[in-house]
Design an enzyme around this catalytic site. Structure first.
Site, PDB file in Angstrom:
ATOM      1  N   GLU A 264       0.243   4.249   0.701  1.00 52.83           N
ATOM      2  CA  GLU A 264      -0.273   5.353   1.510  1.00 52.83           C
ATOM      3  C   GLU A 264       0.846   5.944   2.373  1.00 52.83           C
ATOM      4  OE1 GLU A 264      -3.172   6.713   1.432  1.00 52.83           O
ATOM      5  OE2 GLU A 264      -4.124   5.276   0.064  1.00 52.83           O
TER       6      GLU A 264
ATOM      7  N   ARG B  36       0.390   1.506  13.507  1.00 55.61           N
ATOM      8  CA  ARG B  36      -0.372   0.326  13.090  1.00 55.61           C
ATOM      9  C   ARG B  36      -0.444   0.147  11.572  1.00 55.61           C
ATOM     10  NH1 ARG B  36      -3.449   4.459  14.669  1.00 55.61           N
ATOM     11  NH2 ARG B  36      -5.136   5.059  13.294  1.00 55.61           N
ATOM     12  N   HIS B  37       0.370   0.900  10.840  1.00 51.74           N
ATOM     13  CA  HIS B  37       0.380   0.766   9.379  1.00 51.74           C
ATOM     14  C   HIS B  37       1.776   0.462   8.845  1.00 51.74           C
ATOM     15  CE1 HIS B  37      -3.359   3.143   9.813  1.00 51.74           C
ATOM     16  NE2 HIS B  37      -3.728   2.477   8.745  1.00 51.74           N
TER      17      HIS B  37
ATOM     18  N   SER C 103     -10.991  -7.113   7.315  1.00 49.99           N
ATOM     19  CA  SER C 103     -12.242  -6.693   6.710  1.00 49.99           C
ATOM     20  C   SER C 103     -12.655  -7.747   5.704  1.00 49.99           C
ATOM     21  CB  SER C 103     -12.116  -5.293   6.117  1.00 49.99           C
ATOM     22  OG  SER C 103     -11.726  -5.357   4.800  1.00 49.99           O
TER      23      SER C 103
ATOM     24  N   ARG D  60       0.860  -1.183   0.000  1.00 46.06           N
ATOM     25  CA  ARG D  60       0.000   0.000   0.000  1.00 46.06           C
ATOM     26  C   ARG D  60       0.892   1.227   0.000  1.00 46.06           C
ATOM     27  NH1 ARG D  60      -5.004  -2.293   2.539  1.00 46.06           N
ATOM     28  NH2 ARG D  60      -5.050  -4.245   1.368  1.00 46.06           N
TER      29      ARG D  60
ATOM     30  N   GLU E  40      -8.663  -2.332  13.741  1.00 42.71           N
ATOM     31  CA  GLU E  40      -9.249  -3.196  12.723  1.00 42.71           C
ATOM     32  C   GLU E  40      -8.262  -4.299  12.379  1.00 42.71           C
ATOM     33  OE1 GLU E  40     -10.528  -1.083   9.234  1.00 42.71           O
ATOM     34  OE2 GLU E  40     -10.604  -2.919   8.055  1.00 42.71           O
TER      35      GLU E  40
ATOM     36  N   ARG F 185      -0.843  -7.340  12.360  1.00 49.45           N
ATOM     37  CA  ARG F 185      -1.825  -6.778  13.294  1.00 49.45           C
ATOM     38  C   ARG F 185      -2.345  -7.831  14.258  1.00 49.45           C
ATOM     39  NH1 ARG F 185      -5.671  -2.063  10.722  1.00 49.45           N
ATOM     40  NH2 ARG F 185      -3.958  -0.626  10.292  1.00 49.45           N
TER      41      ARG F 185
END
Length: 457
Positions: A243, A249-250, A383, A241, A380, A431
């Site tokens: 981002e 947490r990323h 998902s 990713r 989270e 996670r």
RNA sequence: GCCCCGGUAGUGUAGUGGCCUAUCAUACGAGCCUGUCGAGCUCGUGACACGGGUUCAAAUCCCGUCCGGGGCGCCA
């Protein structure tokens, strides 16, 4: 065969081996007569050969104590000056973290290990430089930055090794669960032509004369495998990713545990997910007592039914906490923290608004979808969703999200010739590790994290 | 992408304009010590991220650069 050779009667064994020329080479180059430090307690009175790192030495008058560490544990070795003056002088100068082979006899001792190795021979296999960029046994913990820059040293700490032994338990228990339940393990491409879901930024790569991207998710491919009739698939693989997030947490590269299952709905895959979480937590409790102990962590209790809280109920709870939010808004981090702080457990948030979920999520009604998240507190973990299986609905959803169906033609095609109803989800391994071990930074659960600024080591 | 914060020996820190030829611990080096176990004791080496500015005086204030941490958004 070599691995089964036991550790006793080393001299005789070596002698037998050396009688055979072909094996002589193996004996010389493979560590055959090796004792792990953890097995020394059962070898009192025996001669042993240990291989490892000297993590500390103490000179007390005319004797020297070495603390030796290998992957299985730490022990003490001791040498009296009078027994070997030359070796004593050599060991006095040896740097910490040098790699050695130590031969000697295991005896009971007053050391904290209960035993020690009386040194007869030390072979220095590789000397370490000094001082170390990072102390392995120093009482003060270095900053995460320093630790990650010298990760190979940081990981020599038994407490860091413990995290990854536990992560290995987690991923293996999950893999076993899938295999035992008839899933097929698949491997989908990580170089892809287009985005999966719009929104997320992708890392571009040059694919010969064309532009391509690193895969953010196996989503489209695992769905295609449902059309291919594989029924139940899973994949454990990296996801990328692009981002520019900067949080605890990323990561920009993480390990995604994905499943897709045919002929089930959202509730069906939620049950599998609940099982998977429980299986992994139970495995850690059963197999990693020593590691949990070392980390000072209690095994996480998962012996309860995971709540299903609908998105609308969650909004109601948030309002009760005084948040200014209306049905249809996304759940922001402050809200998840506010409501999640009362929920130190695994729970599902279900029936998300269609507008907040990707195009491939099956509608529940006009407003809501069959998409869900698995949360632990505010975090989270997963998902998932029942997916759209009707090609017309899929195309309509793509258009609604502002995406061009033509660029998804390879995917839509799989829906036009008999796509079964299906559902699936994805867990972030790091996670999950973070939650099971109550770690405060996802980088702790990653050997070599890739984040906004870190590309090496 | 937006916002906030920080960079002092190998490591972790103290120091908010002069008392800093910069504190402490640990590591490292030399020495003493016959059982240590966070060994102990003595002595020693070692640092203000980089560049510019303000000031009689800068680790300390200002600007820029580089590096890092955190929050938000987004998500696993």
């Amino acid at each position: 065969m070599l691995l089964h050779l036991n550790t006793t009667c080393i001299d005789e064994r070596i002698h037998e081996f050396l009688a055979d020329d072909r094996i002589k080479i193996i004996v010389k180059h493979i560590v055959t007569m090796r004792n792990y430090i953890s097995e020394l307690l059962g070898l009192i009175g025996k001669d042993v050969n240990i291989y490892g790192w000297i993590q500390n030495s103490r000179i007390v008058g005319s004797l020297i104590f070495l603390e030796v560490r290998d992957v299985s544990g730490v022990t003490q070795a001791v040498l009296f000056r009078k027994s070997n003056q030359e070796l004593f002088d050599k060991l006095k100068k040896i740097n910490r973290e040098s790699v050695v082979r130590i031969s000697g006899k295991v005896v009971e001792s007053q050391s904290k290990y209960g035993i020690e190795v009386q040194i007869s021979e030390v072979e220095i296999l590789n000397e370490s430089m000094a001082p170390l960029p990072l102390g392995i046994i120093d009482p003060v913990e270095a900053d995460l930055e320093t630790r990650l820059e010298n990760r190979f040293l940081d990981l020599r700490k038994p407490s860091k090794l413990a995290i990854f032994k536990i992560q290995s338990t987690i991923s293996n228990s999950i893999r076993n669960y899938f295999i035992e339940n008839g899933f097929i393990e698949i491997h989908t491409p990580k170089i892809v032509a287009a985005a999966t879901e719009g929104g997320t930024e992708l890392f571009p790569v040059q694919y010969f004369e064309r532009k391509a991207f690193l895969s953010q998710s196996p989503q489209l491919y695992k769905e295609i495998m449902m059309s291919a009739g594989f029924d139940k698939v899973f994949e454990i693989a990296p996801a990328f990713r692009a981002e520019e997030h900067n949080t605890t947490r990323h990561l920009n590269e993480f390990t995604s545990i994905d499943i897709e299952v045919s002929f089930v709905d959202d509730e069906g895959v939620m049950r599998i997910l609940e099982d998977v979480i429980k299986v992994s937590a139970d495995s850690v409790r059963d197999k990693n007592k020593k590691e949990l102990d070392l980390l000072g962590k209690e095994p996480l209790n998962t012996n309860y039914n995971f709540k299903r809280i609908t998105y609308s109920e969650y909004i109601h709870m948030a309002k009760g906490k005084g948040f200014d939010i209306k049905d249809g808004d996304d759940l922001s981090t402050p809200i998840l923290k506010g409501v999640g702080s009362d929920l130190r457990e695994f729970y599902f948030i279900t029936r998300w608004p269609r507008d907040l979920k990707p195009f491939y999520v099956q509608p529940y009604d006009e407003k809501y979808s069959r998409g869900f998240d698995l949360q632990y507190g505010e975090l989270e973990i997963t998902s998932g969703a029942q997916r759209v299986h009707n090609p017309e609905v899929l195309i309509e959803n793509l258009k609604k999200k502002g995406l061009n169906p033509e660029s998804f033609s390879f995917y839509i095609k799989a829906f036009q010739y008999g796509m079964p109803p299906h559902a699936g989800w994805a867990i972030g391994l790091e996670r999950l590790t973070m939650v099971l071990l109550d770690l405060n930074n996802i980088r702790e659960a990653t050997l070599f994290p890739r984040d906004r600024t870190r590309l090496t080591p």
